[in-house]
Design a protein around this motif. Structure first.
Motif, short mmCIF file in Angstrom:
data_model
loop_
_atom_site.label_atom_id
_atom_site.label_comp_id
_atom_site.label_asym_id
_atom_site.label_seq_id
_atom_site.Cartn_x
_atom_site.Cartn_y
_atom_site.Cartn_z
N ILE A 1 0.85 -1.19 0.00
CA ILE A 1 0.00 0.00 0.00
C ILE A 1 0.88 1.24 0.00
N ASN A 2 0.71 2.07 -1.03
CA ASN A 2 1.47 3.31 -1.16
C ASN A 2 0.55 4.51 -1.00
N HIS A 3 1.09 5.60 -0.48
CA HIS A 3 0.31 6.81 -0.28
C HIS A 3 0.89 7.97 -1.08
N GLY A 4 0.00 8.77 -1.63
CA GLY A 4 0.42 9.92 -2.41
C GLY A 4 -0.53 10.15 -3.57
N GLY A 5 -0.56 11.37 -4.10
CA GLY A 5 -1.46 11.68 -5.19
C GLY A 5 -2.87 11.94 -4.70
N ASP A 6 -3.81 12.00 -5.64
CA ASP A 6 -5.18 12.34 -5.29
C ASP A 6 -6.20 11.29 -5.71
N ARG A 7 -5.72 10.07 -6.02
CA ARG A 7 -6.63 9.00 -6.44
C ARG A 7 -6.38 7.74 -5.63
N ALA A 8 -7.45 6.93 -5.52
CA ALA A 8 -7.34 5.63 -4.87
C ALA A 8 -7.59 4.56 -5.94
N TYR A 9 -6.67 3.59 -6.06
CA TYR A 9 -6.85 2.55 -7.06
C TYR A 9 -5.92 1.37 -6.78
N LEU B 1 -3.18 5.07 -2.50
CA LEU B 1 -4.18 5.88 -1.79
C LEU B 1 -3.63 7.28 -1.60
N PRO B 2 -4.51 8.29 -1.54
CA PRO B 2 -4.05 9.62 -1.13
C PRO B 2 -3.54 9.56 0.31
N GLU B 3 -2.80 10.57 0.73
CA GLU B 3 -2.35 10.63 2.12
C GLU B 3 -3.56 10.64 3.05
N ARG B 4 -3.38 10.14 4.24
CA ARG B 4 -4.51 10.03 5.18
C ARG B 4 -5.16 11.38 5.45
N HIS B 5 -4.36 12.43 5.53
CA HIS B 5 -4.93 13.74 5.86
C HIS B 5 -5.80 14.30 4.73
N ALA B 6 -5.74 13.67 3.55
CA ALA B 6 -6.54 14.14 2.41
C ALA B 6 -8.00 13.70 2.52
N PHE B 7 -8.27 12.74 3.39
CA PHE B 7 -9.65 12.23 3.53
C PHE B 7 -10.43 13.13 4.47
N VAL B 8 -11.63 13.49 4.02
CA VAL B 8 -12.49 14.37 4.82
C VAL B 8 -13.71 13.60 5.28
N GLY B 9 -14.31 14.07 6.35
CA GLY B 9 -15.50 13.43 6.87
C GLY B 9 -16.75 13.89 6.16
N SER B 10 -17.87 13.32 6.56
CA SER B 10 -19.17 13.71 6.01
C SER B 10 -20.19 13.64 7.14
N ALA B 11 -21.45 13.81 6.79
CA ALA B 11 -22.50 13.76 7.81
C ALA B 11 -22.62 12.37 8.42
N THR B 12 -22.14 11.35 7.71
CA THR B 12 -22.30 9.98 8.19
C THR B 12 -20.99 9.26 8.46
N SER B 13 -19.86 9.91 8.23
CA SER B 13 -18.59 9.21 8.46
C SER B 13 -17.49 10.20 8.83
#
Length: 290
Positions: free
Chosen positions: A159-167, A177-189
């Motif tokens: 598993i590698n991190h970097g960029g703006d896409r997950a695949y 995967l993007p870096e962990r800090h790139a993930f944002v929450g939502s109303a349900t998560s």
């Protein structure tokens, strides 16, 4: 008067399509609005349902507003001392039974084995009297995100991190995967839930190669193989999120994928059975309960 034969494949597929179409816009697997999710379990055996039965019961729970995740047949509820209320409508799960038949050609063997689907009516805890629903979460001894971290590490994927896409990239057999800090929450998560649900989606893709679970990966968005594999990955992620206590996060390309899934499901009444079976196989390969 001829009575049409009950087709369990068509019934469950239609039920799932209806659940998706009812929730288009805010629909997300596994058909729960927010909070902890869990696999449907049988009241007598305490075992989680598997394959397409998970989806069938999630869809039924969504349609009727059930939240307990505990199901059983009329007889199984009676054995617990509970009683299904008069007039309650059953939902259905499917089990396959092997039957032997005489071969028509009688070439090499006198008999052949065929699989037959058997539809079984079940009822949710909300449909019975005399049963005390267990409080959710009492059996969780491990912090859910920590459990997810351990599970992913045990799988052994690169598993590698970097960029703006997950695949998942088959040529390098690695997950990006993007870096962990790139993930944002939502109303349900939360951001953490979004990260792990995305990772589990890609981890399911990682099981596709021949030396793992041997699934066909599609070449481009829109073809049937691509849509099926994406559905398998979403189901695998949903099953794993349920097992690990993670709320599934909606995808950014949500509407496009829903449209592609509906196309496949409407074209083939057994597609969801095949996808759910493949997802369960992937989960079992990864070390989950399958």
């Amino acid at each position: 008067m001829t009575t049409s034969r009950f087709d369990i494949h068509e019934h469950i597929t239609t039920q799932i399509i209806t659940a998706i179409e009812q929730g288009v816009g805010d629909f997300q697997l596994p058909w729960r609005h927010a909070g902890q999710i869990s696999r449907p379990r049988n009241v007598r055996t305490k075992q989680a349902y598997r394959g397409v039965n998970i989806l069938a019961l999630w869809a039924a729970a969504y349609s009727f507003g059930y939240t307990s995740a505990t199901w059983g047949t009329y007889r199984q509820w009676a054995e617990t001392g509970a009683q299904v209320r008069k007039g309650e409508k059953a939902s259905y799960v499917v089990f396959y039974k092997e039957l032997e038949f005489a071969r028509e050609d009688a070439a090499d063997a006198e008999t052949e084995t065929r699989l037959f689907a058997r539809a079984t009516p079940v009822f949710a805890a909300e449909q019975v009297d005399g049963f005390k629903t267990e409080l959710a979460g009492n059996d969780r001894e491990v912090e859910p995100i920590a459990a997810a971290e351990s599970f992913v590490m045990a799988a052994g994927a690169t598993i590698n991190h970097g960029g703006d896409r997950a695949y998942y990239r088959p040529s390098t057999d690695s997950i990006q995967l993007p870096e962990r800090h790139a993930f944002v929450g939502s109303a349900t998560s939360t951001p953490q839930e979004a990260y792990y649900s995305t990772l589990l989606h890609e981890l399911t893709h990682w099981t596709a190669p021949e030396h793992r679970c041997d699934r066909t990966l599609g070449k481009r968005f829109g073809d049937d193989a691509y849509a099926m594999e994406e559905l398998v990955a979403e189901l695998g992620a949903a099953f794993l999120c349920a097992d690990l206590g993670i709320t599934a996060a909606p995808r950014l390309d949500h509407a496009q994928y829903i449209a592609s899934w509906l196309k496949v499901l409407k074209a083939d009444k057994k597609a969801i059975f095949n996808a759910a079976g493949a997802a369960s196989k992937a989960v079992a390969f990864l070390g989950g309960s399958g």
